[in-house]
Scaffold this motif. Sequence first.
Motif, PDB file in Angstrom:
ATOM      1  N   ASN A 157       5.634  26.877  35.869  1.00  0.00           N
ATOM      2  CA  ASN A 157       4.556  27.021  34.636  1.00  0.00           C
ATOM      3  C   ASN A 157       3.307  28.339  34.198  1.00  0.00           C
ATOM      4  O   ASN A 157       2.693  27.917  34.105  1.00  0.00           O
ATOM      5  CB  ASN A 157       3.383  25.545  35.505  1.00  0.00           C
ATOM      6  N   GLU A 286       9.466  12.466  26.651  1.00  0.00           N
ATOM      7  CA  GLU A 286       8.913  14.134  27.501  1.00  0.00           C
ATOM      8  C   GLU A 286      10.650  15.282  26.640  1.00  0.00           C
ATOM      9  O   GLU A 286       9.887  15.815  26.619  1.00  0.00           O
ATOM     10  CB  GLU A 286      10.204  13.831  28.926  1.00  0.00           C
ATOM     11  N   TYR A 288      11.277  14.437  23.724  1.00  0.00           N
ATOM     12  CA  TYR A 288      10.232  15.015  22.292  1.00  0.00           C
ATOM     13  C   TYR A 288       9.042  15.736  22.086  1.00  0.00           C
ATOM     14  O   TYR A 288       8.678  15.807  21.007  1.00  0.00           O
ATOM     15  CB  TYR A 288      10.383  13.475  22.068  1.00  0.00           C
ATOM     16  N   ASN A 289       8.161  15.642  23.549  1.00  0.00           N
ATOM     17  CA  ASN A 289       7.270  15.619  23.073  1.00  0.00           C
ATOM     18  C   ASN A 289       6.863  17.087  23.519  1.00  0.00           C
ATOM     19  O   ASN A 289       6.227  17.358  22.992  1.00  0.00           O
ATOM     20  CB  ASN A 289       6.429  15.305  24.342  1.00  0.00           C
ATOM     21  N   GLU A 290       8.412  17.733  24.244  1.00  0.00           N
ATOM     22  CA  GLU A 290       8.518  19.200  24.325  1.00  0.00           C
ATOM     23  C   GLU A 290       9.193  19.242  22.855  1.00  0.00           C
ATOM     24  O   GLU A 290       8.676  20.613  22.687  1.00  0.00           O
ATOM     25  CB  GLU A 290       9.582  18.969  25.296  1.00  0.00           C
ATOM     26  N   ASN A 292       7.659  18.259  19.902  1.00  0.00           N
ATOM     27  CA  ASN A 292       6.261  18.435  19.330  1.00  0.00           C
ATOM     28  C   ASN A 292       5.693  19.565  19.191  1.00  0.00           C
ATOM     29  O   ASN A 292       5.352  20.373  18.673  1.00  0.00           O
ATOM     30  CB  ASN A 292       6.418  16.801  19.308  1.00  0.00           C
ATOM     31  N   LYS A 293       5.685  20.277  20.760  1.00  0.00           N
ATOM     32  CA  LYS A 293       4.871  20.941  20.941  1.00  0.00           C
ATOM     33  C   LYS A 293       5.369  22.143  20.159  1.00  0.00           C
ATOM     34  O   LYS A 293       4.859  22.920  19.758  1.00  0.00           O
ATOM     35  CB  LYS A 293       4.933  21.052  22.621  1.00  0.00           C
ATOM     36  N   ILE A 294       6.360  22.438  20.304  1.00  0.00           N
ATOM     37  CA  ILE A 294       7.513  23.451  19.915  1.00  0.00           C
ATOM     38  C   ILE A 294       7.351  23.765  18.140  1.00  0.00           C
ATOM     39  O   ILE A 294       6.472  24.594  17.786  1.00  0.00           O
ATOM     40  CB  ILE A 294       8.638  23.699  19.965  1.00  0.00           C
ATOM     41  N   HIS A 295       7.203  22.311  17.480  1.00  0.00           N
ATOM     42  CA  HIS A 295       7.281  22.223  16.351  1.00  0.00           C
ATOM     43  C   HIS A 295       5.701  22.640  15.589  1.00  0.00           C
ATOM     44  O   HIS A 295       5.551  23.331  15.238  1.00  0.00           O
ATOM     45  CB  HIS A 295       8.013  20.985  15.716  1.00  0.00           C
ATOM     46  N   LYS A 296       4.942  22.244  16.406  1.00  0.00           N
ATOM     47  CA  LYS A 296       3.322  22.348  16.505  1.00  0.00           C
ATOM     48  C   LYS A 296       3.321  23.561  16.337  1.00  0.00           C
ATOM     49  O   LYS A 296       2.482  24.729  15.358  1.00  0.00           O
ATOM     50  CB  LYS A 296       2.196  21.827  17.338  1.00  0.00           C
ATOM     51  N   LYS A 297       3.551  24.649  16.921  1.00  0.00           N
ATOM     52  CA  LYS A 297       3.126  25.531  17.451  1.00  0.00           C
ATOM     53  C   LYS A 297       4.298  26.644  16.616  1.00  0.00           C
ATOM     54  O   LYS A 297       3.675  27.873  15.647  1.00  0.00           O
ATOM     55  CB  LYS A 297       4.395  26.615  18.768  1.00  0.00           C
ATOM     56  N   ASP A 300       1.929  26.177  13.216  1.00  0.00           N
ATOM     57  CA  ASP A 300       1.139  27.287  13.679  1.00  0.00           C
ATOM     58  C   ASP A 300       1.050  28.352  13.541  1.00  0.00           C
ATOM     59  O   ASP A 300       0.683  29.744  12.574  1.00  0.00           O
ATOM     60  CB  ASP A 300       0.343  26.807  14.613  1.00  0.00           C
TER      61      ASP A 300
END
Length: 308
Positions: A157, A286, A288-290, A292-297, A300
């Motif tokens: 991490n 897990e 799909y959450n990852e 979504n984070k990539i998509h949001k990044k 942005d």
Amino acid sequence: MTKVERLLSILVTLLNREVVSADELAKKLEVSKRTIYRDIESLGLSGLPVVTIHGRNGGVGLMPSYKMDKYLFSDEEKQKIIESLKIQHNILQEDNQVLIEKLENLKGNDESFNHLSYYSPTMHRIEIEQETKEKLATLRGAILQKKKLKIKYISLNGDITSRVISPSNIVLTNGSWYLEAYCEKRKDRRMFKLTRIREQLLIDEESTSIEGKEFNITTIYEQAELTFHRNQLGKLYDFFLEEEIEIRSNYIKVTFKYDSNRNLIPFLLMFGSTVDVIKPQTLKQEYYNELNKIHKKINDDNQLSYIP
């Protein structure tokens, strides 16, 4: 005595004895019974038919059908041993040359393996291999001298910590080198990936023995089911067995068991949009959450790029 020497010694003993106790092997090789059990497990994982005999005169042995040909190692088998020793000689600087020459002298005239060579035993770049090789020399010195090390370690991490460790074993697994050591910070045995060890300093203190100390990790296997695009078939054979792959008309279904303690998300992300998780639900969430984070990044970053 190195682990390779112990394994060869145990193998020779098993070939010459019907059954031998772990106590006897531990005394003979001057290690703990727990180390013997781990070595026997390694022999079993390598394909040798090691069996456990229970009862008063129990211990470990080899299946009788295997022992019928105990001295008849084929040239192919000898070559595999030689190539393994050469990897260890080149990467870990083990002095195996005498043993390699003895095995090569035992070979017949079969030249089917003359053109077999190893470019690299890991998946890293040459520059990373060289850096790791230098680390290995220091780590092996600490293990042989039974000294502690102070390291700067970066976790998966990105957390940076300073640790004082007592190294005990070096492991090559999944294309990467790891160090098994007792960590004073965690008061437990840990595995450290060598590429994440950024600094290491030998300390003039006797290392803490980890014999008898177990990893406080319970391995729980879960059944996973994934689907892939048909164009991923060639890549899938790098990671899955034939019986785990089912080729359908429009997609490929893969079913396998995995250690739930391991993070599969980086592995899944290698396949991009060509993979989908069917089960278990926890892994699917897990993943799909990852995503979504990539998509949001990405969104942005795109918005920032249009700011005048």
